[in-house]
Design an enzyme around this catalytic site. Structure first.
Site, PDB file in Angstrom:
ATOM      1  N   TYR A 109      -9.530   1.411   1.059  1.00 35.41           N
ATOM      2  CA  TYR A 109      -9.045   2.238  -0.849  1.00 35.41           C
ATOM      3  C   TYR A 109     -10.348   2.279  -1.831  1.00 35.41           C
ATOM      4  CZ  TYR A 109      -6.919   3.142  -5.650  1.00 35.41           C
ATOM      5  OH  TYR A 109      -7.091   3.329  -6.669  1.00 35.41           O
ATOM      6  N   GLU A 197      -8.543   8.838  -6.809  1.00 33.68           N
ATOM      7  CA  GLU A 197      -8.445   7.839  -5.379  1.00 33.68           C
ATOM      8  C   GLU A 197      -8.423   8.498  -4.383  1.00 33.68           C
ATOM      9  OE1 GLU A 197      -4.973   4.764  -6.891  1.00 33.68           O
ATOM     10  OE2 GLU A 197      -3.966   6.531  -5.368  1.00 33.68           O
TER      11      GLU A 197
END
Ligand code: GDP
Ligand code: MN
Length: 394
Positions: A109, A197
């Site tokens: 991530y 993101e």
């Protein structure tokens, strides 16, 4: 403003962040054509909707043949995708992105957000990619690394390397990883992002890094200097009522209750919502008319608020600081006449020239319920909405 995954990936690619080969499709045939164009033997068909959690909701399908690609596309297109973020209404799938499959060794991530309380861009990274970062934060907060960027100097190479190490990137890929992190940061900064993101950021079996998913949001107040970003707006993904309001210079928030609220300022909107809930009701929406309350603006606000079929009462709650209550009152009176409002109307004014404002309302002859305090206004609107609902039921 939010954009689609494929658009975010195009931006990232321009800044040198590696992304899988892919193409856009508006029909199943086009999806199959894209697969052929991309080549290989594995493809991923991805619904382009402004929401996360598509994977779990059937919006991401890994396919092994062109036929499967076509079928997956057929199932997704023209349907609403309901994810845990969209609410039960879901979001319409009008376009698909077809990508070449990637050999995933590890899902990571990487995120960038504008942290308003820190007044910094915050880089967020985790070895637990692929799932929602909120879940990671709740279950294993120690697996999330947060690193603030000093605004005067921007993100530094050593910081990118530190993140690469924290992500457990193998030594021979650390340079590639820190380059990717810096380039993603530049895309975020140069385009005035509020959120970027990359989840998952993938380490492939071949030892390379690829942005497999990308979500990006931008600061609406900076869009004027990014015509290329403004163009990416997809109104089909927005609440049509919010879009209509925004196009008229007003901001609208749709909710589920039955009291339509016209207010000025976000803080007053929140307070109004609290008081309505406390009085046992629920707001249907909020329309923030901002600073100027001209009759035309108030009339537009009335039209937008009453378009919602659930609205059974309209509450106008204005605090006049820069504004003046007598102007607002004149605006309300004209707006009632212009829109031919049939629903009960509760008006609470406070601030500059409040007595004059109330006098104008009283003498206007329009059907209006006035209130002096916010609590009184909330109680009166909830009661009025309930009586309209009772009459409709009878
Ligand atoms: P999201 O659910 O909306 O966040 O959509 P993502 O683009 O993140 O996709 C969800 C998941 O699908 C990813 O975490 C991967 O596990 C999987 N996925 C996406 N693309 C590929 C691919 O090319 N190959 C494989 N094997 N899995 C993929
Ligand atoms: Mn994702």
């Amino acid at each position: 403003m939010d954009i689609h995954e494929y658009q975010a990936k195009e931006i990232l690619a321009k800044f040198g962040v590696p992304i899988p080969k892919g193409g856009l499709a508006y029909s199943p045939e086009q999806a199959a054509y894209r697969a052929r164009e991309i080549g290989g033997s594995v493809w991923v068909v991805k619904a382009q909707v402004h929401t996360g959690g598509r994977g779990k909701a059937g919006g991401v399908k890994v396919c092994k043949t062109e036929n499967e690609v076509e079928e997956a596309a057929d199932r997704m297109l023209g349907r609403k995708l309901v994810t845990h973020q969209t609410g039960p209404a879901g979001k319409m799938v009008g376009r698909l992105y077809v990508e070449g499959g990637v050999n995933i060794a590890k899902e990571l991530y990487l995120g960038f957000v504008l942290d308003r309380s820190e007044q910094r861009v915050m880089v967020i990274a985790s070895t637990e990619g692929g799932m929602e970062i909120e879940e990671v934060a709740a279950a294993t907060p120690e697996k999330i690394v947060r690193m603030p960027v000093e605004p005067a100097v921007g993100m530094q190479a050593f910081q990118a390397r530190e993140i690469a190490f924290a992500l457990g990137i193998p030594a021979n890929a650390v340079t590639e990883a820190s380059q990717l992190i810096l380039r993603a940061y530049r895309a975020f900064r140069d385009k005035d992002g509020t959120m970027l993101e990359i989840n998952p950021l993938v380490l492939t079996h071949e030892g390379h890094l690829v942005a497999l998913d990308a979500k990006m949001s931008f600061d609406d107040n900076a869009l004027f200097r990014h015509a290329d970003i403004s163009e990416l707006r997809d109104k089909s993904q927005e609440d049509p009522r919010e879009t209509q309001a925004a196009d008229r210079g007003l901001s609208y928030v749709g909710l589920e209750g039955d009291v339509g609220c016209i207010v000025n300022g976000a803080g007053l909107a929140m307070a109004t919502m609290d008081m309505i809930l406390l009085a046992g009701g629920a707001p249907a929406n909020f329309l923030d008319i901002g600073g100027g309350a001209t009759p035309e603006r108030v009339a537009k606000a009335f039209r937008l608020v009453t378009q919602d079929g659930n609205v059974k009462c309209v509450l106008v709650n204005i605090f006049a600081g820069i504004n003046r209550c007598d102007w607002v009152a004149q605006g309300v009176v004209k707006a009632v006449e212009m829109t031919n409002l049939k629903l009960p109307l509760v008006v609470r004014l406070a601030g500059t020239n409040v007595e004059l404002g109330q006098q104008i309302l009283r003498e206007s002859g329009i059907n209006v319920i006035t209130a002096d305090t916010l609590a009184e206004a909330a109680e009166k609107s909830v009661a009025a909405a309930k009586s309209v609902a009772a009459k409709a039921a009878a």
